[in-house]
Design a protein around this motif. Structure first.
Motif, PDB file in Angstrom:
ATOM      1  N   GLY A  53       1.947  12.483  29.240  1.00  0.00           N
ATOM      2  CA  GLY A  53       3.390  12.323  29.179  1.00  0.00           C
ATOM      3  C   GLY A  53       3.780  10.870  29.004  1.00  0.00           C
ATOM      4  N   TYR A  55       7.302   8.432  29.294  1.00  0.00           N
ATOM      5  CA  TYR A  55       8.707   8.291  29.647  1.00  0.00           C
ATOM      6  C   TYR A  55       9.380   7.288  28.712  1.00  0.00           C
ATOM      7  N   GLU A  94       9.852   8.909  39.274  1.00  0.00           N
ATOM      8  CA  GLU A  94      10.397   8.628  37.955  1.00  0.00           C
ATOM      9  C   GLU A  94      10.939   7.207  37.912  1.00  0.00           C
ATOM     10  N   ARG A 100      14.170  10.171  28.742  1.00  0.00           N
ATOM     11  CA  ARG A 100      13.510  11.272  28.043  1.00  0.00           C
ATOM     12  C   ARG A 100      12.031  11.307  28.392  1.00  0.00           C
ATOM     13  N   LEU A 101      11.484  12.508  28.412  1.00  0.00           N
ATOM     14  CA  LEU A 101      10.055  12.706  28.641  1.00  0.00           C
ATOM     15  C   LEU A 101       9.438  13.358  27.412  1.00  0.00           C
ATOM     16  N   ARG A 103       6.021  15.180  26.156  1.00  0.00           N
ATOM     17  CA  ARG A 103       4.742  15.810  26.502  1.00  0.00           C
ATOM     18  C   ARG A 103       3.940  16.004  25.231  1.00  0.00           C
ATOM     19  N   LYS A 137       9.705  17.521  23.970  1.00  0.00           N
ATOM     20  CA  LYS A 137      10.478  16.389  24.469  1.00  0.00           C
ATOM     21  C   LYS A 137      11.795  16.863  25.059  1.00  0.00           C
ATOM     22  N   THR A 138      12.337  16.048  25.936  1.00  0.00           N
ATOM     23  CA  THR A 138      13.618  16.355  26.561  1.00  0.00           C
ATOM     24  C   THR A 138      14.709  16.429  25.496  1.00  0.00           C
ATOM     25  N   THR A 143      20.806  13.169  27.146  1.00  0.00           N
ATOM     26  CA  THR A 143      19.772  12.329  26.538  1.00  0.00           C
ATOM     27  C   THR A 143      20.258  11.718  25.239  1.00  0.00           C
ATOM     28  N   ARG A 151      20.595  15.025  35.270  1.00  0.00           N
ATOM     29  CA  ARG A 151      19.164  15.322  35.229  1.00  0.00           C
ATOM     30  C   ARG A 151      18.927  16.410  34.180  1.00  0.00           C
ATOM     31  N   GLN A 154      13.355  19.359  32.108  1.00  0.00           N
ATOM     32  CA  GLN A 154      12.109  18.755  31.675  1.00  0.00           C
ATOM     33  C   GLN A 154      11.407  19.646  30.654  1.00  0.00           C
ATOM     34  N   THR A 156       8.406  21.524  28.510  1.00  0.00           N
ATOM     35  CA  THR A 156       7.132  22.150  28.854  1.00  0.00           C
ATOM     36  C   THR A 156       6.366  22.466  27.580  1.00  0.00           C
TER      37      THR A 156
END
Length: 288
Positions: A53, A55, A94, A100-101, A103, A137-138, A143, A151, A154, A156
């Motif tokens: 991941g 950030y 965090e 944004r995250l 993966r 991605k988020t 965002t 929030r 997230q 997956t």
């Protein structure tokens, strides 16, 4: 409702795109980079245990090891992928200003036992070369507006295999060999994200030949029932679009018909006024 139905009908159908070859025949290595086309491949395996991941933060921050210290808006998310260590290792905090995250997980042509470990050896990646990268991605309004007060959900990674078959399988449920990856080719993430991701892999001893770059094939493997049944979804979209078109035609008719009738009534009124003025006009007398 006509515009809404046209959008969720014809609009979604047009935005869904085309297939990258017949279902169950195309290979991951044959996919066209960033074509935005969907596919059901004959091969493909997402090594979820090797997910990393990244950030993205609002402002640049210093991070990294003493050997690779750097300052940027992107940093290792330190995901807890191994469930055996998830209870003993505290969840990483965090970073402040997290936006944004990302993966990311490697995609291999075929399932390999060594790729199901939580720490891969370089020889495994040499014997089983990476043919693409799965990306999640988020995605939220916060965002996109660079807002950190809310929030967002997230992302997956849970790929679906053989999605059009009678017994599709998800990556989180299957434990053995699997094939037939479904998804869509997407644009590569920003180069800064790829560079940070590559730095994470280098710190874990990955060979440089297996590192990612923006010229690789990047895939969105999120579950999508329309990839499994594109004809059924197309029929639904066509029906919604047709209903929206009927509403649009009815709306236009409800506007045009009164306009035409109003014009006819106005013409009749003008004719009546003209007749009345002519019939009541005094006639001039002729002198004798």
């Amino acid at each position: 409702p006509s515009f809404a139905l046209l959008a969720v009908g014809y609009g979604v159908q047009r935005g869904f795109g085309e297939a990258e070859g017949p279902a169950g025949e195309v290979r991951i290595a044959q996919l066209q980079r960033a074509s935005l086309k969907y596919f059901e491949a004959v091969d493909g395996f997402v090594a979820l245990n090797l997910t990393k991941g990244v950030y993205k933060t609002l402002r640049p921050m210093s991070h990294g090891t003493p050997e690779a210290f750097r300052r940027s808006r992107f940093r290792d998310a330190m995901l807890r992928i191994n469930p055996e260590l998830a209870n003993s290792v505290p969840k990483p905090t965090e970073p402040p200003g997290m936006l944004r995250l990302f993966r990311i997980a490697p995609v291999l042509s075929t399932w390999a036992a060594c790729a199901t470990e939580y720490a891969v050896v370089p020889s495994c990646l040499v014997e089983n070369p990476i043919v693409g990268w799965a990306l999640a991605k988020t995605s939220s309004l916060c965002t996109e507006l660079n807002m950190v007060a809310c929030r967002p959900p997230q992302p997956t990674l849970d790929p679906v295999y053989r999605c059009s078959s009678a017994s599709p399988m998800t990556g989180s449920a299957v434990k053995g060999p699997v094939f037939g990856l479904c998804g869509r080719t997407v644009k590569a993430p920003p180069k800064t994200v790829v560079d940070e991701f590559a730095a994470i892999l280098i710190s874990e001893g990955w060979p440089r030949a297996a590192l990612p770059n923006i010229t690789n094939v990047w895939l969105d493997v999120s579950p999508d029932k329309c990839i499994a049944d594109p004809k059924g979804c197309a029929a639904t979209w066509q029906t919604l679009g047709n209903v929206g078109m009927c509403f649009a035609v009815t709306t236009v008719g409800c506007v045009l018909i009164p306009c035409v009738l109003d014009c006819i009534v106005d013409r009749r009124i003008r004719e009546a006024r003209r007749y009345f003025s002519e019939s009541t006009k005094p006639t001039a007398r002729v002198a004798i």
